[in-house]
Design an enzyme around this catalytic site. Structure first.
Site, short mmCIF file in Angstrom:
data_model
loop_
_atom_site.label_atom_id
_atom_site.label_comp_id
_atom_site.label_asym_id
_atom_site.label_seq_id
_atom_site.Cartn_x
_atom_site.Cartn_y
_atom_site.Cartn_z
N CYS A 2 72.53 74.11 39.51
CA CYS A 2 72.96 74.95 40.27
C CYS A 2 72.51 74.41 41.86
CB CYS A 2 72.24 76.21 40.15
SG CYS A 2 72.62 77.15 38.63
N ARG A 51 76.31 78.87 41.07
CA ARG A 51 75.88 78.95 39.90
C ARG A 51 76.55 78.11 38.75
NH1 ARG A 51 75.63 83.94 35.37
NH2 ARG A 51 74.01 82.79 34.26
N LEU A 52 75.68 77.25 37.88
CA LEU A 52 76.37 76.50 36.87
C LEU A 52 75.68 77.35 35.80
CD1 LEU A 52 77.62 74.10 35.14
CD2 LEU A 52 75.35 73.08 35.43
N ASN A 77 66.84 76.70 41.32
CA ASN A 77 67.58 75.68 40.57
C ASN A 77 66.43 75.15 39.55
OD1 ASN A 77 69.13 73.65 39.66
ND2 ASN A 77 68.72 72.61 41.35
N GLY A 78 66.80 74.93 38.28
CA GLY A 78 66.05 74.13 37.27
C GLY A 78 66.07 75.02 35.87
N GLU A 79 64.91 74.57 35.32
CA GLU A 79 64.60 75.15 33.80
C GLU A 79 63.21 75.14 33.63
OE1 GLU A 79 66.12 71.49 33.19
OE2 GLU A 79 67.68 72.38 34.63
N ASP A 99 65.62 82.35 32.11
CA ASP A 99 64.41 81.81 32.51
C ASP A 99 64.01 82.14 33.97
OD1 ASP A 99 66.39 79.97 33.21
OD2 ASP A 99 65.12 78.40 33.47
N THR A 338 69.94 49.25 46.08
CA THR A 338 69.82 49.46 44.69
C THR A 338 70.16 50.93 44.16
OG1 THR A 338 68.56 48.95 42.74
CG2 THR A 338 67.62 50.22 44.33
N ARG A 341 74.03 50.92 44.23
CA ARG A 341 74.63 50.31 43.09
C ARG A 341 74.55 50.86 41.73
NH1 ARG A 341 71.82 44.34 43.88
NH2 ARG A 341 72.48 43.79 45.90
N SER A 364 69.21 62.27 29.49
CA SER A 364 69.37 60.60 29.96
C SER A 364 67.63 60.12 29.87
CB SER A 364 69.75 60.26 31.40
OG SER A 364 68.77 60.67 32.24
N GLY A 365 67.63 58.99 29.90
CA GLY A 365 66.28 58.18 29.87
C GLY A 365 65.72 58.13 31.22
#
Length: 560
Positions: A2, A51-52, A77-79, A99, A338, A341, A364-365
Protein backbone atom coordinates in the site's frame (compact mmCIF):
# COMPACT_ATOMS: atom_id res chain seq x y z
CA UNK A 1 2.07 -2.99 -0.96
CA UNK A 2 0.00 0.00 0.00
CA UNK A 3 0.99 3.66 -0.10
CA UNK A 4 0.78 6.10 2.80
CA UNK A 5 1.06 9.89 2.70
CA UNK A 6 0.65 12.74 5.17
CA UNK A 7 0.85 16.51 5.27
CA UNK A 8 0.88 18.56 8.47
CA UNK A 9 0.51 22.32 8.74
CA UNK A 10 -0.33 23.64 5.28
CA UNK A 11 -1.42 27.26 5.10
CA UNK A 12 -4.46 27.10 2.80
CA UNK A 13 -6.87 24.81 1.01
CA UNK A 14 -5.30 25.82 -2.31
CA UNK A 15 -1.90 24.77 -0.99
CA UNK A 16 -3.32 21.44 0.20
CA UNK A 17 -4.88 20.83 -3.20
CA UNK A 18 -1.55 21.41 -4.90
CA UNK A 19 0.47 19.26 -2.51
CA UNK A 20 -1.99 16.38 -2.49
CA UNK A 21 -0.80 15.54 -5.99
CA UNK A 22 1.95 13.69 -4.17
CA UNK A 23 -0.52 11.03 -3.06
CA UNK A 24 -1.33 10.24 -6.68
CA UNK A 25 2.36 9.87 -7.51
CA UNK A 26 2.29 6.68 -5.42
CA UNK A 27 -1.09 5.39 -6.59
CA UNK A 28 0.59 2.36 -8.21
CA UNK A 29 1.35 1.00 -4.72
CA UNK A 30 -2.35 0.70 -3.94
CA UNK A 31 -4.39 0.36 -7.13
CA UNK A 32 -7.59 -0.93 -5.48
CA UNK A 33 -8.74 2.28 -3.71
CA UNK A 34 -7.54 5.60 -2.32
CA UNK A 35 -8.68 7.96 0.41
CA UNK A 36 -7.78 11.24 2.12
CA UNK A 37 -8.93 12.34 5.57
CA UNK A 38 -8.32 15.45 7.61
CA UNK A 39 -6.81 14.84 11.05
CA UNK A 40 -9.62 15.53 13.53
CA UNK A 41 -10.81 19.10 13.18
CA UNK A 42 -7.49 20.28 11.70
CA UNK A 43 -8.27 21.17 8.11
CA UNK A 44 -4.58 21.93 7.50
CA UNK A 45 -3.40 18.38 8.22
CA UNK A 46 -4.29 15.36 6.12
CA UNK A 47 -3.60 11.63 5.94
CA UNK A 48 -3.73 9.84 2.58
CA UNK A 49 -3.82 6.18 1.61
CA UNK A 50 -3.62 4.05 -1.54
CA UNK A 51 -4.85 0.52 -0.92
CA UNK A 52 -3.81 -2.90 -2.15
CA UNK A 53 -6.43 -5.22 -0.69
CA UNK A 54 -4.85 -8.17 1.12
CA UNK A 55 -7.03 -8.61 4.24
CA UNK A 56 -10.62 -7.60 5.07
CA UNK A 57 -12.04 -6.24 1.84
CA UNK A 58 -15.00 -4.65 3.61
CA UNK A 59 -13.48 -2.89 6.64
CA UNK A 60 -9.77 -2.69 5.90
CA UNK A 61 -9.75 0.75 4.29
CA UNK A 62 -7.57 3.55 5.70
CA UNK A 63 -7.04 6.08 7.20
CA UNK A 64 -8.44 3.96 10.00
CA UNK A 65 -10.05 4.93 13.30
CA UNK A 66 -12.18 2.80 15.62
CA UNK A 67 -14.93 3.58 18.13
CA UNK A 68 -12.79 2.70 21.14
CA UNK A 69 -10.10 5.21 20.15
CA UNK A 70 -11.90 7.97 18.23
CA UNK A 71 -8.99 10.40 18.56
CA UNK A 72 -6.39 8.12 16.93
CA UNK A 73 -5.92 8.38 13.15
CA UNK A 74 -3.66 5.88 11.37
CA UNK A 75 -2.23 5.12 7.94
CA UNK A 76 -0.06 2.04 7.72
CA UNK A 77 1.73 -0.10 5.14
CA UNK A 78 2.88 -3.58 6.02
CA UNK A 79 1.90 -6.87 7.61
CA UNK A 80 1.68 -7.59 11.34
CA UNK A 81 1.87 -11.37 11.66
CA UNK A 82 1.01 -11.58 15.37
CA UNK A 83 -2.05 -9.32 15.34
CA UNK A 84 -4.43 -12.14 16.25
CA UNK A 85 -2.12 -13.44 18.99
CA UNK A 86 -1.84 -9.94 20.47
CA UNK A 87 -5.62 -9.62 20.41
CA UNK A 88 -5.98 -12.83 22.40
CA UNK A 89 -3.16 -11.94 24.80
CA UNK A 90 -4.48 -8.50 25.73
CA UNK A 91 -8.20 -8.99 25.15
CA UNK A 92 -8.44 -6.44 22.33
CA UNK A 93 -11.92 -6.13 20.84
CA UNK A 94 -11.31 -5.75 17.12
CA UNK A 95 -13.85 -4.08 14.87
CA UNK A 96 -12.17 -5.30 11.67
CA UNK A 97 -10.45 -8.45 10.44
CA UNK A 98 -7.36 -6.52 9.43
CA UNK A 99 -3.90 -6.51 11.02
CA UNK A 100 -3.81 -2.69 10.85
CA UNK A 101 -6.16 -2.28 13.81
CA UNK A 102 -3.78 -3.81 16.36
CA UNK A 103 -1.58 -0.69 16.17
CA UNK A 104 -4.47 1.48 17.39
CA UNK A 105 -5.10 -0.81 20.36
CA UNK A 106 -1.44 -1.11 21.31
CA UNK A 107 -0.84 2.65 21.26
CA UNK A 108 -4.17 3.36 22.94
CA UNK A 109 -3.42 0.84 25.70
CA UNK A 110 0.36 0.98 26.18
CA UNK A 111 1.78 3.92 24.21
CA UNK A 112 4.18 4.12 21.29
CA UNK A 113 7.25 2.45 22.85
CA UNK A 114 5.43 -0.71 23.86
CA UNK A 115 3.47 -0.75 20.62
CA UNK A 116 6.41 -0.92 18.22
CA UNK A 117 8.26 -3.43 20.41
CA UNK A 118 5.28 -5.80 20.28
CA UNK A 119 4.91 -5.86 16.48
CA UNK A 120 6.08 -8.96 14.63
CA UNK A 121 6.15 -7.91 11.03
CA UNK A 122 7.18 -5.30 8.50
CA UNK A 123 5.62 -1.87 8.65
CA UNK A 124 5.72 1.86 8.17
CA UNK A 125 3.03 3.96 9.79
CA UNK A 126 1.91 7.50 10.58
CA UNK A 127 -0.27 7.95 13.64
CA UNK A 128 -1.97 11.16 14.80
CA UNK A 129 -3.31 11.37 18.35
CA UNK A 130 -5.46 14.52 18.42
CA UNK A 131 -6.40 14.14 22.10
CA UNK A 132 -2.80 14.20 23.32
CA UNK A 133 -1.57 16.38 20.44
CA UNK A 134 1.05 13.91 19.25
CA UNK A 135 2.12 12.47 15.90
CA UNK A 136 4.24 9.35 15.49
CA UNK A 137 6.19 7.96 12.55
CA UNK A 138 7.61 4.42 12.79
CA UNK A 139 9.40 1.95 10.53
CA UNK A 140 10.27 -1.74 10.93
CA UNK A 141 13.67 -3.04 12.01
CA UNK A 142 15.22 -3.54 8.56
CA UNK A 143 13.15 -0.99 6.66
CA UNK A 144 11.38 -3.57 4.50
CA UNK A 145 8.52 -1.11 4.17
CA UNK A 146 9.60 2.38 3.09
CA UNK A 147 8.93 5.71 4.74
CA UNK A 148 10.27 9.12 3.74
CA UNK A 149 9.93 12.32 5.73
CA UNK A 150 10.05 15.92 4.56
CA UNK A 151 11.05 18.46 7.17
CA UNK A 152 10.96 22.22 6.65
CA UNK A 153 12.73 23.88 9.52
CA UNK A 154 12.80 27.66 9.62
CA UNK A 155 16.06 29.36 10.48
CA UNK A 156 14.40 31.35 13.24
CA UNK A 157 12.65 28.52 15.05
CA UNK A 158 12.82 24.86 16.00
CA UNK A 159 9.24 24.48 14.79
CA UNK A 160 8.76 22.39 11.65
CA UNK A 161 6.58 24.55 9.45
CA UNK A 162 5.60 21.69 7.16
CA UNK A 163 6.25 18.05 7.75
CA UNK A 164 5.23 15.54 5.15
CA UNK A 165 5.70 11.79 5.09
CA UNK A 166 5.21 9.30 2.31
CA UNK A 167 6.02 5.74 1.23
CA UNK A 168 8.16 7.12 -1.60
CA UNK A 169 10.23 10.28 -2.02
CA UNK A 170 8.36 11.19 -5.21
CA UNK A 171 5.22 11.78 -3.15
CA UNK A 172 6.92 14.68 -1.35
CA UNK A 173 8.27 16.57 -4.36
CA UNK A 174 5.42 19.12 -4.46
CA UNK A 175 5.89 19.86 -0.76
CA UNK A 176 9.62 20.31 -1.19
CA UNK A 177 9.18 22.71 -4.11
CA UNK A 178 6.75 24.75 -2.02
CA UNK A 179 9.21 25.24 0.84
CA UNK A 180 10.15 28.88 1.34
CA UNK A 181 13.25 29.68 3.39
CA UNK A 182 15.01 27.58 5.98
CA UNK A 183 16.08 23.99 5.46
CA UNK A 184 13.89 21.64 3.47
CA UNK A 185 15.00 18.05 2.96
CA UNK A 186 13.53 14.67 2.02
CA UNK A 187 15.13 11.78 3.87
CA UNK A 188 14.34 8.16 4.62
CA UNK A 189 13.07 7.46 8.10
CA UNK A 190 15.57 5.30 9.97
CA UNK A 191 14.52 1.65 10.23
CA UNK A 192 14.00 0.31 13.74
CA UNK A 193 13.11 3.78 15.05
CA UNK A 194 10.02 5.78 15.88
CA UNK A 195 9.78 9.58 15.85
CA UNK A 196 7.53 11.63 18.10
CA UNK A 197 6.24 15.13 17.32
CA UNK A 198 4.04 17.60 19.15
CA UNK A 199 0.99 18.51 17.07
CA UNK A 200 0.61 22.30 17.32
CA UNK A 201 -2.59 24.30 17.01
CA UNK A 202 -1.75 25.44 13.47
CA UNK A 203 -1.32 21.80 12.40
CA UNK A 204 2.46 21.95 12.11
CA UNK A 205 4.76 19.68 14.07
CA UNK A 206 7.50 20.22 16.61
CA UNK A 207 10.11 17.50 16.90
CA UNK A 208 10.30 15.84 20.32
CA UNK A 209 12.43 12.70 19.97
CA UNK A 210 13.58 9.84 17.78
CA UNK A 211 14.21 6.50 19.48
CA UNK A 212 15.43 3.07 18.41
CA UNK A 213 13.10 0.25 19.41
CA UNK A 214 14.83 -2.78 17.87
CA UNK A 215 18.26 -3.67 16.50
CA UNK A 216 19.05 -6.20 13.79
CA UNK A 217 20.26 -9.43 15.36
CA UNK A 218 18.60 -8.81 18.74
CA UNK A 219 15.84 -11.18 19.73
CA UNK A 220 12.43 -9.47 19.63
CA UNK A 221 10.47 -8.51 22.75
CA UNK A 222 7.25 -10.13 21.51
CA UNK A 223 6.33 -13.79 22.02
CA UNK A 224 7.76 -16.13 19.39
CA UNK A 225 6.83 -19.62 18.27
CA UNK A 226 8.96 -21.98 20.38
CA UNK A 227 11.39 -24.28 18.62
CA UNK A 228 11.25 -27.79 20.13
CA UNK A 229 14.35 -28.89 22.04
CA UNK A 230 14.35 -32.02 19.89
CA UNK A 231 14.83 -29.96 16.71
CA UNK A 232 18.08 -31.00 15.01
CA UNK A 233 18.55 -27.68 13.20
CA UNK A 234 17.38 -24.35 14.62
CA UNK A 235 18.20 -22.43 11.43
CA UNK A 236 16.02 -24.67 9.28
CA UNK A 237 13.15 -24.53 11.77
CA UNK A 238 13.37 -20.75 12.18
CA UNK A 239 13.21 -20.15 8.42
CA UNK A 240 10.26 -22.53 8.14
CA UNK A 241 8.42 -20.55 10.83
CA UNK A 242 9.30 -17.28 9.07
CA UNK A 243 7.73 -18.54 5.84
CA UNK A 244 4.69 -19.98 7.59
CA UNK A 245 3.67 -16.73 9.32
CA UNK A 246 3.94 -14.87 6.00
CA UNK A 247 1.28 -17.06 4.37
CA UNK A 248 -1.36 -14.75 5.93
CA UNK A 249 -3.43 -13.53 2.95
CA UNK A 250 -6.78 -13.43 1.23
CA UNK A 251 -5.20 -13.02 -2.21
CA UNK A 252 -3.28 -15.44 -4.42
CA UNK A 253 0.38 -16.16 -3.60
CA UNK A 254 3.29 -16.70 -6.01
CA UNK A 255 7.08 -16.91 -5.80
CA UNK A 256 9.91 -15.25 -7.66
CA UNK A 257 12.24 -18.11 -8.54
CA UNK A 258 15.68 -17.32 -9.92
CA UNK A 259 16.93 -20.86 -9.37
CA UNK A 260 19.43 -19.68 -6.78
CA UNK A 261 19.63 -21.03 -3.26
CA UNK A 262 17.56 -18.34 -1.53
CA UNK A 263 14.53 -18.14 -3.81
CA UNK A 264 14.50 -21.94 -4.22
CA UNK A 265 14.39 -22.56 -0.47
CA UNK A 266 11.65 -19.98 0.01
CA UNK A 267 9.60 -21.41 -2.87
CA UNK A 268 9.88 -24.95 -1.53
CA UNK A 269 8.87 -23.86 1.97
CA UNK A 270 5.91 -21.85 0.65
CA UNK A 271 4.66 -24.89 -1.24
CA UNK A 272 5.13 -27.01 1.88
CA UNK A 273 2.94 -24.63 3.92
CA UNK A 274 0.15 -24.12 1.38
CA UNK A 275 -2.18 -26.98 2.46
CA UNK A 276 -2.22 -25.81 6.10
CA UNK A 277 -3.33 -22.35 4.94
CA UNK A 278 -6.10 -23.68 2.69
CA UNK A 279 -4.32 -22.85 -0.58
CA UNK A 280 -5.72 -25.44 -2.97
CA UNK A 281 -4.29 -23.94 -6.16
CA UNK A 282 -0.98 -24.87 -7.78
CA UNK A 283 1.82 -22.55 -6.72
CA UNK A 284 2.91 -20.21 -9.49
CA UNK A 285 6.61 -19.40 -9.88
CA UNK A 286 8.29 -16.79 -12.07
CA UNK A 287 11.71 -16.41 -13.66
CA UNK A 288 13.07 -13.93 -16.18
CA UNK A 289 15.99 -13.86 -18.57
CA UNK A 290 17.28 -12.08 -21.65
CA UNK A 291 17.54 -15.34 -23.55
CA UNK A 292 16.61 -18.99 -23.11
CA UNK A 293 20.18 -19.79 -22.10
CA UNK A 294 20.31 -17.31 -19.19
CA UNK A 295 21.70 -19.08 -16.15
CA UNK A 296 18.73 -18.14 -13.97
CA UNK A 297 16.16 -19.55 -16.38
CA UNK A 298 17.99 -22.85 -16.60
CA UNK A 299 18.31 -23.25 -12.84
CA UNK A 300 14.75 -22.05 -12.12
CA UNK A 301 13.38 -24.53 -14.64
CA UNK A 302 15.10 -27.36 -12.77
CA UNK A 303 13.66 -26.28 -9.40
CA UNK A 304 10.16 -25.76 -10.80
CA UNK A 305 10.15 -29.23 -12.34
CA UNK A 306 11.40 -30.74 -9.09
CA UNK A 307 8.68 -29.01 -7.03
CA UNK A 308 5.92 -29.31 -9.63
CA UNK A 309 4.96 -25.63 -9.70
CA UNK A 310 3.05 -23.80 -12.41
CA UNK A 311 6.17 -22.14 -13.76
CA UNK A 312 6.32 -19.01 -15.93
CA UNK A 313 9.45 -18.28 -17.95
CA UNK A 314 9.62 -14.71 -19.16
CA UNK A 315 12.15 -14.09 -21.91
CA UNK A 316 12.52 -10.37 -22.52
CA UNK A 317 14.68 -9.02 -25.30
CA UNK A 318 17.79 -6.94 -24.81
CA UNK A 319 15.82 -4.01 -26.20
CA UNK A 320 13.10 -4.46 -23.57
CA UNK A 321 15.68 -4.52 -20.79
CA UNK A 322 17.45 -1.43 -22.10
CA UNK A 323 14.19 0.37 -22.78
CA UNK A 324 13.09 -0.02 -19.16
CA UNK A 325 16.16 1.62 -17.59
CA UNK A 326 14.86 5.19 -17.44
CA UNK A 327 11.47 4.18 -16.04
CA UNK A 328 13.20 1.95 -13.50
CA UNK A 329 15.37 4.82 -12.21
CA UNK A 330 12.27 6.97 -11.76
CA UNK A 331 10.54 4.09 -9.99
CA UNK A 332 13.29 3.07 -7.58
CA UNK A 333 14.47 6.63 -6.83
CA UNK A 334 18.12 5.62 -7.02
CA UNK A 335 21.17 6.15 -9.24
CA UNK A 336 23.28 3.42 -7.62
CA UNK A 337 24.76 1.31 -10.40
CA UNK A 338 24.22 -2.18 -9.05
CA UNK A 339 20.74 -1.26 -7.76
CA UNK A 340 19.68 -0.06 -11.21
CA UNK A 341 21.10 -3.14 -12.94
CA UNK A 342 19.34 -5.55 -10.61
CA UNK A 343 16.07 -3.59 -10.67
CA UNK A 344 15.38 -3.94 -14.38
CA UNK A 345 14.76 -7.69 -14.34
CA UNK A 346 12.68 -7.50 -11.18
CA UNK A 347 10.66 -4.61 -12.59
CA UNK A 348 9.88 -6.53 -15.79
CA UNK A 349 8.98 -9.79 -14.04
CA UNK A 350 6.70 -7.90 -11.64
CA UNK A 351 5.00 -6.26 -14.61
CA UNK A 352 4.43 -9.70 -16.13
CA UNK A 353 2.96 -11.09 -12.88
CA UNK A 354 0.61 -8.14 -12.51
CA UNK A 355 -0.55 -8.25 -16.13
CA UNK A 356 -0.84 -11.99 -16.70
CA UNK A 357 -1.81 -13.62 -13.37
CA UNK A 358 -4.04 -13.22 -10.34
CA UNK A 359 -1.10 -13.28 -7.92
CA UNK A 360 -0.96 -10.27 -5.63
CA UNK A 361 1.56 -11.54 -3.09
CA UNK A 362 5.04 -12.66 -4.15
CA UNK A 363 7.71 -14.25 -2.00
CA UNK A 364 11.41 -13.78 -2.66
CA UNK A 365 14.79 -14.57 -1.14
CA UNK A 366 15.78 -10.95 -0.44
CA UNK A 367 18.15 -10.40 2.45
CA UNK A 368 19.85 -13.79 2.48
CA UNK A 369 23.07 -12.53 0.87
CA UNK A 370 23.50 -9.80 3.46
CA UNK A 371 22.56 -11.99 6.41
CA UNK A 372 24.24 -15.25 5.39
CA UNK A 373 27.34 -13.73 3.73
CA UNK A 374 26.35 -14.78 0.23
CA UNK A 375 28.24 -12.22 -1.81
CA UNK A 376 31.29 -13.59 -3.62
CA UNK A 377 33.58 -11.02 -2.04
CA UNK A 378 33.06 -12.58 1.39
CA UNK A 379 35.62 -15.17 0.25
CA UNK A 380 38.17 -12.33 0.48
CA UNK A 381 37.33 -11.35 4.07
CA UNK A 382 40.53 -11.08 6.14
CA UNK A 383 38.85 -12.65 9.19
CA UNK A 384 35.58 -14.02 10.49
CA UNK A 385 35.18 -10.90 12.64
CA UNK A 386 35.61 -8.59 9.63
CA UNK A 387 33.06 -10.64 7.70
CA UNK A 388 30.63 -10.38 10.60
CA UNK A 389 31.00 -6.58 10.71
CA UNK A 390 30.43 -6.37 6.96
CA UNK A 391 27.32 -8.52 7.20
CA UNK A 392 25.87 -6.21 9.86
CA UNK A 393 26.75 -3.14 7.79
CA UNK A 394 24.97 -4.57 4.75
CA UNK A 395 21.89 -5.40 6.80
CA UNK A 396 21.78 -1.93 8.35
CA UNK A 397 22.02 -0.29 4.91
CA UNK A 398 19.76 -2.77 3.10
CA UNK A 399 16.90 -0.26 2.96
CA UNK A 400 19.03 2.02 0.77
CA UNK A 401 19.95 -0.62 -1.83
CA UNK A 402 18.51 -4.11 -2.37
CA UNK A 403 15.64 -3.49 0.00
CA UNK A 404 14.76 -0.34 -1.91
CA UNK A 405 14.97 -2.21 -5.22
CA UNK A 406 12.75 -5.03 -4.04
CA UNK A 407 10.06 -2.73 -2.66
CA UNK A 408 9.83 -0.28 -5.56
CA UNK A 409 10.00 -2.72 -8.49
CA UNK A 410 7.26 -4.92 -7.04
CA UNK A 411 4.99 -2.17 -5.69
CA UNK A 412 5.22 -0.34 -9.02
CA UNK A 413 2.89 -3.02 -10.36
CA UNK A 414 0.45 -3.27 -7.47
CA UNK A 415 2.00 -6.35 -5.85
CA UNK A 416 3.10 -7.12 -2.29
CA UNK A 417 6.52 -8.60 -1.53
CA UNK A 418 7.23 -10.94 1.38
CA UNK A 419 10.78 -11.66 2.52
CA UNK A 420 11.19 -14.46 5.12
CA UNK A 421 14.98 -14.14 5.38
CA UNK A 422 14.48 -10.74 7.02
CA UNK A 423 12.31 -12.13 9.78
CA UNK A 424 13.39 -10.68 13.16
CA UNK A 425 13.65 -14.06 14.86
CA UNK A 426 15.38 -15.81 11.95
CA UNK A 427 18.01 -13.07 11.72
CA UNK A 428 18.64 -13.29 15.46
CA UNK A 429 19.00 -17.07 15.34
CA UNK A 430 21.39 -16.94 12.40
CA UNK A 431 23.52 -14.12 13.79
CA UNK A 432 23.78 -16.01 17.09
CA UNK A 433 25.94 -18.59 15.33
CA UNK A 434 29.67 -18.09 15.97
CA UNK A 435 31.21 -15.76 13.40
CA UNK A 436 33.48 -18.46 11.95
CA UNK A 437 30.45 -20.67 11.23
CA UNK A 438 28.81 -17.97 9.11
CA UNK A 439 31.81 -17.45 6.81
CA UNK A 440 32.27 -19.17 3.45
CA UNK A 441 33.74 -22.65 3.90
CA UNK A 442 35.34 -24.97 1.39
CA UNK A 443 35.06 -22.19 -1.23
CA UNK A 444 31.29 -22.18 -0.74
CA UNK A 445 29.42 -19.06 0.42
CA UNK A 446 26.33 -19.34 2.69
CA UNK A 447 27.67 -22.68 3.85
CA UNK A 448 25.76 -22.65 7.16
CA UNK A 449 22.44 -22.06 5.40
CA UNK A 450 23.10 -24.77 2.82
CA UNK A 451 24.16 -27.24 5.48
CA UNK A 452 20.95 -26.58 7.43
CA UNK A 453 18.90 -28.00 4.55
CA UNK A 454 21.34 -30.66 3.41
CA UNK A 455 19.76 -34.11 3.30
CA UNK A 456 16.18 -32.83 3.52
CA UNK A 457 15.40 -33.26 -0.18
CA UNK A 458 13.56 -29.94 -0.10
CA UNK A 459 15.33 -28.74 -3.28
CA UNK A 460 17.75 -30.50 -5.65
CA UNK A 461 21.29 -30.87 -4.28
CA UNK A 462 22.66 -29.24 -7.44
CA UNK A 463 20.70 -26.10 -6.55
CA UNK A 464 21.34 -26.33 -2.82
CA UNK A 465 25.06 -26.14 -3.52
CA UNK A 466 24.89 -23.88 -6.62
CA UNK A 467 27.45 -21.01 -6.43
CA UNK A 468 26.15 -17.49 -5.92
CA UNK A 469 24.86 -15.66 -9.01
CA UNK A 470 23.73 -12.05 -8.65
CA UNK A 471 20.23 -11.41 -10.02
CA UNK A 472 21.57 -8.69 -12.29
CA UNK A 473 24.04 -11.21 -13.76
CA UNK A 474 21.86 -14.32 -13.85
CA UNK A 475 19.28 -12.80 -16.19
CA UNK A 476 21.90 -12.94 -18.96
CA UNK A 477 24.15 -15.63 -20.39
CA UNK A 478 27.72 -16.20 -19.24
CA UNK A 479 28.98 -15.21 -22.71
CA UNK A 480 27.65 -11.65 -22.44
CA UNK A 481 26.60 -10.30 -19.07
CA UNK A 482 23.87 -7.72 -18.49
CA UNK A 483 26.40 -5.20 -17.21
CA UNK A 484 28.36 -5.52 -20.46
CA UNK A 485 25.20 -4.98 -22.51
CA UNK A 486 24.48 -1.82 -20.53
CA UNK A 487 27.98 -0.43 -20.80
CA UNK A 488 28.11 -1.02 -24.55
CA UNK A 489 24.72 0.67 -24.99
CA UNK A 490 25.63 3.72 -22.89
CA UNK A 491 29.13 4.19 -24.33
CA UNK A 492 27.83 6.21 -27.27
CA UNK A 493 25.47 8.34 -25.17
CA UNK A 494 28.07 9.90 -22.84
CA UNK A 495 31.18 11.55 -24.25
CA UNK A 496 34.62 11.40 -22.67
CA UNK A 497 34.45 15.17 -22.16
CA UNK A 498 31.13 14.91 -20.33
CA UNK A 499 32.51 12.24 -18.01
CA UNK A 500 35.57 14.40 -17.32
CA UNK A 501 33.25 17.22 -16.13
CA UNK A 502 31.17 14.97 -13.88
CA UNK A 503 32.81 16.21 -10.68
CA UNK A 504 31.70 19.78 -11.44
CA UNK A 505 28.05 18.75 -11.69
CA UNK A 506 28.10 16.10 -8.99
CA UNK A 507 30.74 16.89 -6.36
CA UNK A 508 29.22 14.35 -3.95
CA UNK A 509 29.33 10.69 -4.99
CA UNK A 510 30.85 11.72 -8.30
CA UNK A 511 30.13 9.22 -11.10
CA UNK A 512 33.38 7.69 -12.35
CA UNK A 513 32.01 5.70 -15.30
CA UNK A 514 29.76 6.56 -18.21
CA UNK A 515 27.17 4.11 -16.96
CA UNK A 516 27.07 5.76 -13.53
CA UNK A 517 26.87 9.23 -15.07
CA UNK A 518 24.00 8.18 -17.33
CA UNK A 519 21.98 6.97 -14.36
CA UNK A 520 22.81 10.06 -12.32
CA UNK A 521 21.57 12.39 -15.05
CA UNK A 522 18.23 10.61 -15.26
CA UNK A 523 17.88 10.67 -11.48
CA UNK A 524 18.74 14.37 -11.18
CA UNK A 525 16.25 15.34 -13.87
CA UNK A 526 13.45 13.73 -11.87
CA UNK A 527 14.55 14.28 -8.26
CA UNK A 528 16.04 17.77 -8.09
CA UNK A 529 18.51 18.36 -5.26
CA UNK A 530 17.85 14.93 -3.74
CA UNK A 531 21.18 13.27 -4.49
CA UNK A 532 21.76 12.68 -0.79
CA UNK A 533 19.03 10.00 -0.81
CA UNK A 534 21.81 7.59 -1.83
CA UNK A 535 24.84 8.07 0.45
CA UNK A 536 27.37 6.02 -1.53
CA UNK A 537 27.76 3.64 -4.46
CA UNK A 538 27.42 -0.02 -3.50
CA UNK A 539 30.67 -1.88 -4.17
CA UNK A 540 32.20 -5.17 -2.98
CA UNK A 541 34.83 -4.97 -0.25
CA UNK A 542 38.34 -6.39 -0.13
CA UNK A 543 38.62 -6.19 -3.92
CA UNK A 544 40.78 -3.11 -4.46
CA UNK A 545 41.62 -3.96 -8.09
CA UNK A 546 37.92 -4.23 -9.05
CA UNK A 547 35.97 -1.12 -10.11
CA UNK A 548 32.66 -2.77 -11.05
CA UNK A 549 30.06 -4.22 -8.66
CA UNK A 550 29.23 -7.24 -10.85
CA UNK A 551 30.16 -10.57 -9.23
CA UNK A 552 31.28 -11.80 -12.63
CA UNK A 553 34.40 -9.65 -12.56
CA UNK A 554 35.68 -11.31 -9.37
CA UNK A 555 38.31 -14.03 -9.67
CA UNK A 556 36.43 -16.46 -7.44
CA UNK A 557 33.43 -16.33 -9.78
CA UNK A 558 35.59 -17.07 -12.81
CA UNK A 559 37.19 -20.07 -11.10
CA UNK A 560 34.05 -21.53 -9.56
Amino acid sequence: MCGIWALFGCSSFEELTKMSRGLFRIRQRGPDAFSMLSVGNLDNSVLGFCRLEILDHLYGMQPIKVHQYPNLFLVYNGEIYNWEALGRKYGFKYETHCDTEVILHLIGTFGIERCVAELDGVFAFIMADVEHKKVYFARDTVGVRPLFVLEHELNTSTELKITGACSEAKGLLEMKEHCDGGTCVIKPHKPGHFSEYALLENGSLQFLRKQRFHTIGHFPAYDVTPIPETCDNVIREALTIAVDKRMMAERRIGCMLSGGLDSSLVTALVQQQMPAWGCTYQLETFAIGMSKDSTDLQAARQVAEYLGTNHHEVVSSTEEFLGAVEEVIKTIESFDVTTVRASVGMFLISKYISTNTDCKIVFSGEGADELCQGYIYFHKAPSAEEADRESHRLLNDLYLYDGLRADRTVSAHGLELRVPFLDHRFMAEFLRLPADQRCPRNRIEKYALRQAFHGTGLIPDSVLWRPKEAFSDGVSSVDKSWYQVLQHHIEGQISDQELARAALLYPENTPTTKEALHYRKIFSENFHHSDDLIPYYWMPKWTESVNDPSARVLKHYKSS
